[in-house]
Scaffold this motif. Structure first.
Motif, PDB file in Angstrom:
ATOM      1  N   LEU A 120      60.549 -50.102 -76.684  1.00  0.00           N
ATOM      2  CA  LEU A 120      59.412 -49.991 -75.626  1.00  0.00           C
ATOM      3  C   LEU A 120      58.590 -51.227 -75.630  1.00  0.00           C
ATOM      4  CD1 LEU A 120      58.124 -46.188 -76.302  1.00  0.00           C
ATOM      5  CD2 LEU A 120      59.637 -47.165 -74.534  1.00  0.00           C
ATOM      6  N   SER A 121      58.750 -52.079 -76.848  1.00  0.00           N
ATOM      7  CA  SER A 121      58.127 -53.356 -77.076  1.00  0.00           C
ATOM      8  C   SER A 121      58.817 -54.530 -76.325  1.00  0.00           C
ATOM      9  CB  SER A 121      57.930 -53.512 -78.415  1.00  0.00           C
ATOM     10  OG  SER A 121      59.173 -53.497 -79.292  1.00  0.00           O
ATOM     11  N   ASN A 122      60.016 -54.343 -75.791  1.00  0.00           N
ATOM     12  CA  ASN A 122      60.940 -55.498 -75.189  1.00  0.00           C
ATOM     13  C   ASN A 122      60.963 -55.078 -73.829  1.00  0.00           C
ATOM     14  OD1 ASN A 122      63.678 -56.036 -74.190  1.00  0.00           O
ATOM     15  ND2 ASN A 122      63.749 -57.337 -75.888  1.00  0.00           N
ATOM     16  N   ALA A 123      60.504 -56.320 -72.815  1.00  0.00           N
ATOM     17  CA  ALA A 123      60.435 -56.051 -71.497  1.00  0.00           C
ATOM     18  C   ALA A 123      61.826 -55.661 -71.001  1.00  0.00           C
ATOM     19  CB  ALA A 123      60.013 -57.382 -71.007  1.00  0.00           C
ATOM     20  N   HIS A 124      62.922 -56.183 -71.298  1.00  0.00           N
ATOM     21  CA  HIS A 124      64.038 -55.604 -70.836  1.00  0.00           C
ATOM     22  C   HIS A 124      64.415 -54.125 -71.053  1.00  0.00           C
ATOM     23  CE1 HIS A 124      68.569 -55.811 -69.627  1.00  0.00           C
ATOM     24  NE2 HIS A 124      68.827 -55.035 -70.608  1.00  0.00           N
ATOM     25  N   ASP A 125      64.522 -53.826 -72.219  1.00  0.00           N
ATOM     26  CA  ASP A 125      64.670 -52.478 -72.438  1.00  0.00           C
ATOM     27  C   ASP A 125      63.554 -51.330 -71.955  1.00  0.00           C
ATOM     28  OD1 ASP A 125      66.544 -53.348 -74.355  1.00  0.00           O
ATOM     29  OD2 ASP A 125      65.698 -52.278 -76.181  1.00  0.00           O
ATOM     30  N   LEU A 126      62.383 -51.930 -71.823  1.00  0.00           N
ATOM     31  CA  LEU A 126      61.352 -51.063 -71.246  1.00  0.00           C
ATOM     32  C   LEU A 126      61.561 -50.626 -69.621  1.00  0.00           C
ATOM     33  CD1 LEU A 126      58.626 -49.558 -71.301  1.00  0.00           C
ATOM     34  CD2 LEU A 126      57.322 -51.557 -71.015  1.00  0.00           C
ATOM     35  N   ALA A 127      62.222 -51.939 -69.088  1.00  0.00           N
ATOM     36  CA  ALA A 127      62.512 -51.594 -67.673  1.00  0.00           C
ATOM     37  C   ALA A 127      63.765 -50.649 -67.581  1.00  0.00           C
ATOM     38  CB  ALA A 127      62.836 -53.150 -67.077  1.00  0.00           C
ATOM     39  N   LEU A 128      64.611 -50.550 -68.193  1.00  0.00           N
ATOM     40  CA  LEU A 128      65.657 -50.001 -68.428  1.00  0.00           C
ATOM     41  C   LEU A 128      65.361 -48.367 -68.577  1.00  0.00           C
ATOM     42  CD1 LEU A 128      68.486 -51.528 -70.297  1.00  0.00           C
ATOM     43  CD2 LEU A 128      68.344 -51.259 -68.104  1.00  0.00           C
ATOM     44  N   LEU A 129      64.377 -48.382 -69.413  1.00  0.00           N
ATOM     45  CA  LEU A 129      63.921 -46.959 -70.047  1.00  0.00           C
ATOM     46  C   LEU A 129      62.953 -46.261 -68.733  1.00  0.00           C
ATOM     47  CD1 LEU A 129      63.310 -47.638 -73.700  1.00  0.00           C
ATOM     48  CD2 LEU A 129      64.871 -46.181 -72.739  1.00  0.00           C
ATOM     49  N   LYS A 130      62.440 -46.998 -67.938  1.00  0.00           N
ATOM     50  CA  LYS A 130      61.584 -46.414 -66.886  1.00  0.00           C
ATOM     51  C   LYS A 130      62.574 -46.150 -65.677  1.00  0.00           C
ATOM     52  CE  LYS A 130      57.352 -49.075 -67.426  1.00  0.00           C
ATOM     53  NZ  LYS A 130      56.481 -50.290 -66.847  1.00  0.00           N
ATOM     54  N   SER A 131      63.775 -46.538 -65.752  1.00  0.00           N
ATOM     55  CA  SER A 131      64.611 -46.076 -64.586  1.00  0.00           C
ATOM     56  C   SER A 131      65.560 -44.894 -64.854  1.00  0.00           C
ATOM     57  CB  SER A 131      65.882 -47.383 -64.539  1.00  0.00           C
ATOM     58  OG  SER A 131      66.811 -46.873 -63.716  1.00  0.00           O
ATOM     59  N   PRO A 132      65.286 -43.873 -63.714  1.00  0.00           N
ATOM     60  CA  PRO A 132      66.048 -42.688 -63.861  1.00  0.00           C
ATOM     61  C   PRO A 132      67.653 -42.870 -63.962  1.00  0.00           C
ATOM     62  CG  PRO A 132      64.358 -42.418 -62.154  1.00  0.00           C
ATOM     63  CD  PRO A 132      64.393 -43.611 -62.742  1.00  0.00           C
ATOM     64  N   ASP A 133      68.171 -43.930 -63.420  1.00  0.00           N
ATOM     65  CA  ASP A 133      69.584 -44.482 -63.465  1.00  0.00           C
ATOM     66  C   ASP A 133      70.056 -44.508 -64.836  1.00  0.00           C
ATOM     67  OD1 ASP A 133      69.928 -43.901 -60.695  1.00  0.00           O
ATOM     68  OD2 ASP A 133      69.560 -46.119 -60.284  1.00  0.00           O
ATOM     69  N   TYR A 134      69.056 -45.185 -65.417  1.00  0.00           N
ATOM     70  CA  TYR A 134      69.626 -45.375 -66.978  1.00  0.00           C
ATOM     71  C   TYR A 134      69.349 -44.162 -67.653  1.00  0.00           C
ATOM     72  CZ  TYR A 134      69.741 -48.129 -71.394  1.00  0.00           C
ATOM     73  OH  TYR A 134      69.886 -48.387 -72.463  1.00  0.00           O
ATOM     74  N   TRP A 135      68.402 -43.357 -67.543  1.00  0.00           N
ATOM     75  CA  TRP A 135      68.205 -42.091 -68.170  1.00  0.00           C
ATOM     76  C   TRP A 135      69.860 -41.450 -68.050  1.00  0.00           C
ATOM     77  CZ3 TRP A 135      63.423 -39.724 -65.844  1.00  0.00           C
ATOM     78  CH2 TRP A 135      62.321 -40.311 -66.026  1.00  0.00           C
ATOM     79  N   GLU A 136      70.391 -41.468 -66.771  1.00  0.00           N
ATOM     80  CA  GLU A 136      71.562 -40.650 -66.551  1.00  0.00           C
ATOM     81  C   GLU A 136      72.511 -41.444 -67.324  1.00  0.00           C
ATOM     82  OE1 GLU A 136      74.270 -38.049 -65.247  1.00  0.00           O
ATOM     83  OE2 GLU A 136      72.179 -38.084 -64.726  1.00  0.00           O
ATOM     84  N   LYS A 137      72.716 -42.803 -67.547  1.00  0.00           N
ATOM     85  CA  LYS A 137      73.532 -43.378 -68.354  1.00  0.00           C
ATOM     86  C   LYS A 137      73.502 -42.947 -70.010  1.00  0.00           C
ATOM     87  CE  LYS A 137      74.100 -47.469 -65.391  1.00  0.00           C
ATOM     88  NZ  LYS A 137      73.945 -48.756 -65.393  1.00  0.00           N
ATOM     89  N   LEU A 138      72.184 -42.945 -70.281  1.00  0.00           N
ATOM     90  CA  LEU A 138      71.913 -42.489 -71.791  1.00  0.00           C
ATOM     91  C   LEU A 138      72.543 -41.000 -72.222  1.00  0.00           C
ATOM     92  CD1 LEU A 138      68.333 -43.838 -71.884  1.00  0.00           C
ATOM     93  CD2 LEU A 138      70.119 -44.721 -73.418  1.00  0.00           C
ATOM     94  N   ALA A 139      72.252 -40.180 -70.856  1.00  0.00           N
ATOM     95  CA  ALA A 139      72.256 -38.982 -71.046  1.00  0.00           C
ATOM     96  C   ALA A 139      74.081 -38.722 -71.004  1.00  0.00           C
ATOM     97  CB  ALA A 139      71.885 -37.982 -70.131  1.00  0.00           C
ATOM     98  N   THR A 140      74.685 -39.589 -70.189  1.00  0.00           N
ATOM     99  CA  THR A 140      76.155 -39.548 -70.114  1.00  0.00           C
ATOM    100  C   THR A 140      76.627 -39.930 -71.681  1.00  0.00           C
ATOM    101  OG1 THR A 140      76.085 -39.546 -67.947  1.00  0.00           O
ATOM    102  CG2 THR A 140      78.350 -40.549 -69.031  1.00  0.00           C
ATOM    103  N   GLY A 141      76.106 -40.959 -72.197  1.00  0.00           N
ATOM    104  CA  GLY A 141      76.624 -41.532 -73.145  1.00  0.00           C
ATOM    105  C   GLY A 141      76.534 -40.650 -74.348  1.00  0.00           C
ATOM    106  N   MET A 142      75.558 -39.887 -74.628  1.00  0.00           N
ATOM    107  CA  MET A 142      75.387 -39.035 -75.533  1.00  0.00           C
ATOM    108  C   MET A 142      76.247 -37.718 -75.380  1.00  0.00           C
ATOM    109  SD  MET A 142      71.094 -38.592 -75.860  1.00  0.00           S
ATOM    110  CE  MET A 142      70.154 -40.157 -75.574  1.00  0.00           C
TER     111      MET A 142
END
Length: 152
Positions: A120-142
């Motif tokens: 959350l302290s990294n601008a790139h990661d934070l932008a990803l973590l705000k994205s529902p598309d990225y949430w889907e990628k995380l869920a798929t990975g898990m």
């Protein structure tokens, strides 16, 4: 992740369903998994550190406290490695496996990992973590990590 697992026929026990804080220690979360005789336990977090820290972290506990055999230590290490590989593959983001004596990992008696989905302290990661598309990628990975681990 819950929806993907339920659709595949898994019984999912959620500690928290939304962003509201819960009054439960990490140890108490372990007790729930142990009492349920769960097949696996995943603790999902967002990390924070210096602004240069980035990526997905998959944490595991492999010390000999509470471990009964070398086989259990190998199982925990393998679970972390498989989960981490699936997370990196699904997201395209850097991922790492690290080991620590976190209560939630030490006290859980089933294959368990703590996944830090990004910083959350990294601008790139934070932008990803705000994205529902990225949430889907995380869920798929898990989901893929769990599938791959139990497909052995």
């Amino acid at each position: 992740l819950r929806d993907k697992l339920a659709a595949a026929g898994a019984t999912v026990i959620m500690i928290r369903e939304d962003e509201n804080p819960i009054d439960m220690t990490l140890y108490e979360r372990s007790v729930i998994a142990n009492q349920a005789n769960a097949d696996a336990f995943i603790e999902i977090h967002g990390d924070s550190a210096s602004s240069s820290a980035s990526g997905i972290g998959t944490w595991a506990f492999t010390d000999d406290i509470r471990l009964t055999t070398a086989a259990q230590e190998d199982m925990r290490n393998e679970f972390a490695t498989v989960m981490n590989s699936a997370m990196a593959s699904a997201t395209g983001e850097p991922a790492y496996v690290k080991y620590s004596n976190f209560s939630v990992l030490r006290e859980t008696e089933v294959p368990c990992v703590l996944i830090e989905c990004g910083f959350l302290s990294n601008a790139h990661d934070l932008a990803l973590l705000k994205s529902p598309d990225y949430w889907e990628k995380l869920a798929t990975g898990m989901y893929n990590g769990l599938y791959n681990f139990f497909a052995y």
